[in-house]
Design an enzyme around this catalytic site. Sequence first.
Site, PDB file in Angstrom:
ATOM      1  N   ARG A   1       0.855  -1.205   0.000  1.00 54.30           N
ATOM      2  CA  ARG A   1       0.000   0.000   0.000  1.00 54.30           C
ATOM      3  C   ARG A   1       0.879   1.239   0.000  1.00 54.30           C
ATOM      4  NH1 ARG A   1      -2.522   1.238   4.665  1.00 54.30           N
ATOM      5  NH2 ARG A   1      -1.420  -0.185   6.045  1.00 54.30           N
ATOM      6  N   GLY A   2       0.232   2.385  -0.256  1.00 52.83           N
ATOM      7  CA  GLY A   2       0.872   3.683  -0.046  1.00 52.83           C
ATOM      8  C   GLY A   2       2.181   3.853  -0.794  1.00 52.83           C
ATOM      9  N   ILE A   3       3.142   4.456  -0.117  1.00 52.69           N
ATOM     10  CA  ILE A   3       4.433   4.749  -0.751  1.00 52.69           C
ATOM     11  C   ILE A   3       5.107   3.465  -1.230  1.00 52.69           C
ATOM     12  CG2 ILE A   3       6.777   5.522  -0.217  1.00 52.69           C
ATOM     13  CD1 ILE A   3       5.519   7.750   1.517  1.00 52.69           C
TER      14      ILE A   3
ATOM     15  N   ILE B   1       2.953  13.136   1.738  1.00 53.99           N
ATOM     16  CA  ILE B   1       2.563  12.242   0.648  1.00 53.99           C
ATOM     17  C   ILE B   1       1.144  11.726   0.908  1.00 53.99           C
ATOM     18  CG2 ILE B   1       3.229  10.212  -0.701  1.00 53.99           C
ATOM     19  CD1 ILE B   1       5.482  12.340  -0.602  1.00 53.99           C
TER      20      ILE B   1
ATOM     21  N   ASP C   1       0.419  15.468  22.346  1.00 49.96           N
ATOM     22  CA  ASP C   1       1.432  16.469  22.647  1.00 49.96           C
ATOM     23  C   ASP C   1       2.676  15.801  23.240  1.00 49.96           C
ATOM     24  OD1 ASP C   1       2.052  19.461  23.059  1.00 49.96           O
ATOM     25  OD2 ASP C   1       2.508  18.537  25.000  1.00 49.96           O
TER      26      ASP C   1
ATOM     27  N   PRO D   1      10.811  11.571   2.119  1.00 53.88           N
ATOM     28  CA  PRO D   1       9.578  12.178   1.580  1.00 53.88           C
ATOM     29  C   PRO D   1       9.068  13.304   2.467  1.00 53.88           C
ATOM     30  CG  PRO D   1       9.371   9.775   1.826  1.00 53.88           C
ATOM     31  CD  PRO D   1      10.576  10.207   2.604  1.00 53.88           C
ATOM     32  N   GLY D   2       8.304  14.195   1.823  1.00 55.77           N
ATOM     33  CA  GLY D   2       7.600  15.251   2.563  1.00 55.77           C
ATOM     34  C   GLY D   2       6.196  14.787   2.899  1.00 55.77           C
TER      35      GLY D   2
ATOM     36  N   TYR E   1       7.546   9.696  16.469  1.00 54.96           N
ATOM     37  CA  TYR E   1       7.773   9.503  15.027  1.00 54.96           C
ATOM     38  C   TYR E   1       9.013  10.283  14.587  1.00 54.96           C
ATOM     39  CZ  TYR E   1       6.602   9.329  10.001  1.00 54.96           C
ATOM     40  OH  TYR E   1       6.627   9.133   8.641  1.00 54.96           O
TER      41      TYR E   1
HETATM   42  N1  LIG Z   1       2.672   9.485   3.919  1.00 57.17           N
HETATM   43  C1  LIG Z   1       3.584  10.420   4.204  1.00 57.17           C
HETATM   44  O1  LIG Z   1       3.302  11.646   4.154  1.00 57.17           O
HETATM   45  C2  LIG Z   1       4.985  10.042   4.570  1.00 57.17           C
HETATM   46  C3  LIG Z   1       5.948  11.051   4.593  1.00 57.17           C
HETATM   47  C4  LIG Z   1       7.261  10.744   4.911  1.00 57.17           C
HETATM   48  C5  LIG Z   1       7.612   9.432   5.159  1.00 57.17           C
HETATM   49  N2  LIG Z   1       6.661   8.446   5.134  1.00 57.17           N
HETATM   50  C6  LIG Z   1       7.120   7.084   5.415  1.00 57.17           C
HETATM   51  O2  LIG Z   1       6.902   6.274   4.281  1.00 57.17           O
HETATM   52  C7  LIG Z   1       6.677   4.917   4.682  1.00 57.17           C
HETATM   53  C8  LIG Z   1       5.364   4.436   4.094  1.00 57.17           C
HETATM   54  O3  LIG Z   1       4.316   5.277   4.582  1.00 57.17           O
HETATM   55  P1  LIG Z   1       2.879   5.337   3.919  1.00 57.17           P
HETATM   56  O4  LIG Z   1       2.438   6.743   3.954  1.00 57.17           O
HETATM   57  O5  LIG Z   1       2.859   4.587   2.648  1.00 57.17           O
HETATM   58  O6  LIG Z   1       2.046   4.537   5.043  1.00 57.17           O
HETATM   59  P2  LIG Z   1       0.759   3.622   4.929  1.00 57.17           P
HETATM   60  O7  LIG Z   1      -0.064   4.022   3.761  1.00 57.17           O
HETATM   61  O8  LIG Z   1       0.159   3.645   6.286  1.00 57.17           O
HETATM   62  O9  LIG Z   1       1.353   2.156   4.632  1.00 57.17           O
HETATM   63  C9  LIG Z   1       2.227   1.583   5.570  1.00 57.17           C
HETATM   64  C10 LIG Z   1       2.787   0.310   5.025  1.00 57.17           C
HETATM   65  O10 LIG Z   1       3.721  -0.207   5.974  1.00 57.17           O
HETATM   66  C11 LIG Z   1       3.370  -1.533   6.306  1.00 57.17           C
HETATM   67  N3  LIG Z   1       3.729  -1.819   7.689  1.00 57.17           N
HETATM   68  C12 LIG Z   1       3.432  -1.091   8.804  1.00 57.17           C
HETATM   69  N4  LIG Z   1       3.953  -1.682   9.890  1.00 57.17           N
HETATM   70  C13 LIG Z   1       4.578  -2.795   9.451  1.00 57.17           C
HETATM   71  C14 LIG Z   1       5.322  -3.821  10.082  1.00 57.17           C
HETATM   72  N5  LIG Z   1       5.509  -3.820  11.417  1.00 57.17           N
HETATM   73  N6  LIG Z   1       5.850  -4.801   9.325  1.00 57.17           N
HETATM   74  C15 LIG Z   1       5.670  -4.821   7.983  1.00 57.17           C
HETATM   75  N7  LIG Z   1       4.977  -3.887   7.325  1.00 57.17           N
HETATM   76  C16 LIG Z   1       4.444  -2.886   8.057  1.00 57.17           C
HETATM   77  C17 LIG Z   1       1.888  -1.653   6.043  1.00 57.17           C
HETATM   78  O11 LIG Z   1       1.580  -3.011   5.845  1.00 57.17           O
HETATM   79  P3  LIG Z   1       0.054  -3.562   5.787  1.00 57.17           P
HETATM   80  O12 LIG Z   1      -0.481  -3.107   4.458  1.00 57.17           O
HETATM   81  O13 LIG Z   1       0.144  -5.041   5.870  1.00 57.17           O
HETATM   82  O14 LIG Z   1      -0.671  -2.928   6.935  1.00 57.17           O
HETATM   83  C18 LIG Z   1       1.742  -0.762   4.804  1.00 57.17           C
HETATM   84  O15 LIG Z   1       2.070  -1.486   3.648  1.00 57.17           O
HETATM   85  C19 LIG Z   1       6.693   4.938   6.203  1.00 57.17           C
HETATM   86  O16 LIG Z   1       7.975   4.578   6.665  1.00 57.17           O
HETATM   87  C20 LIG Z   1       6.396   6.390   6.540  1.00 57.17           C
HETATM   88  O17 LIG Z   1       6.906   6.742   7.802  1.00 57.17           O
HETATM   89  C21 LIG Z   1       5.358   8.727   4.841  1.00 57.17           C
END
Ligand SMILES: NC(=O)c1ccc[n+]([C@@H]2O[C@H](COP(=O)([O-])OP(=O)(O)OC[C@H]3O[C@@H](n4cnc5c(N)ncnc54)[C@H](OP(=O)(O)O)[C@@H]3O)[C@@H](O)[C@H]2O)c1
Length: 266
Positions: free
Chosen positions: A21-23, A203, A107, A200-201, A170
């Site tokens: 999913r997601g990124i 997303i 907080d 990433p910023g 975080y």
């Molecule tokens: N969205 C943003 O704005 C943003 C910005 C900067 C950095 N990031 C970073 O980018 C990465 C992806 O974020 P996202 O926005 O795509 O999040 P997301 O949509 O919530 O997706 C998170 C993904 O991580 C997996 N995951 C979570 N915990 C896990 C674990 N313990 N073991 C294995 N897989 C796990 C989930 O698996 P399941 O599908 O099985 O639940 C899912 O595929 C993260 O590291 C996040 O911190 C995000």
Amino acid sequence: MSTAAPRDDRSRVAVVTGGGRGIGRGIVEELAAARFSLVVNYRDDLESAAACCRQAESLGSPTAIPIRADVSDLVQGRRLIDETIGQLGRIDLWVNNAGVAPRVRRDLLEVTPESWDHVVGTNLRGPFFLTQSVSGALIRLQEQGLVREPQIVFITSISSTHASINRAEYCVAKAGLSMVAQLFAVALAPRGIRVYEVRPGIIDTDMTRAVHEQYSERIAAGLSPIRRWGTPRDVGRAVAAIASDSLPFSTGEVIHVDGGLHLRTL
Ligand SMILES: NC(=O)c1ccc[n+]([C@@H]2O[C@H](COP(=O)([O-])OP(=O)(O)OC[C@H]3O[C@@H](n4cnc5c(N)ncnc54)[C@H](OP(=O)(O)O)[C@@H]3O)[C@@H](O)[C@H]2O)c1
């Protein structure tokens, strides 16, 4: 270092943690288009991971398989590595993408030990020890002549450097992960293994759903110089650029994918 190692793009293998999913999915799609075979790691959502694998194969990946593992669990992390090598024979690119936000934004003065352990365990402790194990596996694959210059990518965050006092755990985890990327970059450089940080910023994914309206307003008002949400594909394209071997004399490099959000302005 072996010169006989295969350089056939079609057989290169990438692992994307949290790839369903997601990124992570954006990264998988771009690597699929670059003809990587893929492991799409997931923790809970098999349906998304399986759909992502089907899409990857339709985009050009020779084979894409979902493998379940919780990256915060060291035993499961090692099993993810072993199963990948068992099923696909090699690892050319490891992407530490899986991550969680705090379940509740609290907080700084109210952060709980439970939330700290959940976020730091998944976003920092897990990837640190997983990358320790991955490094050992990559070195063994090199020694066997199965890969030549594998790469590791860490997906960190603008939160590595920008303080958000309503999700301290975080920010701490991501700041730590940025140092982890540097440490492995230094340690693995002599072996020809390069390490990159993609930062990433804001997303548009499930992770930011709860704050979508609020961030949309701030982005429209100029929060980032490029006034739009980032997409998983934006991040995927940065990882694919790294995977294209276009940065042979760079390691430990930070690649911002944030529309300029990190830039200081006056
Ligand atoms: N969205 C943003 O704005 C943003 C910005 C900067 C950095 N990031 C970073 O980018 C990465 C992806 O974020 P996202 O926005 O795509 O999040 P997301 O949509 O919530 O997706 C998170 C993904 O991580 C997996 N995951 C979570 N915990 C896990 C674990 N313990 N073991 C294995 N897989 C796990 C989930 O698996 P399941 O599908 O099985 O639940 C899912 O595929 C993260 O590291 C996040 O911190 C995000």
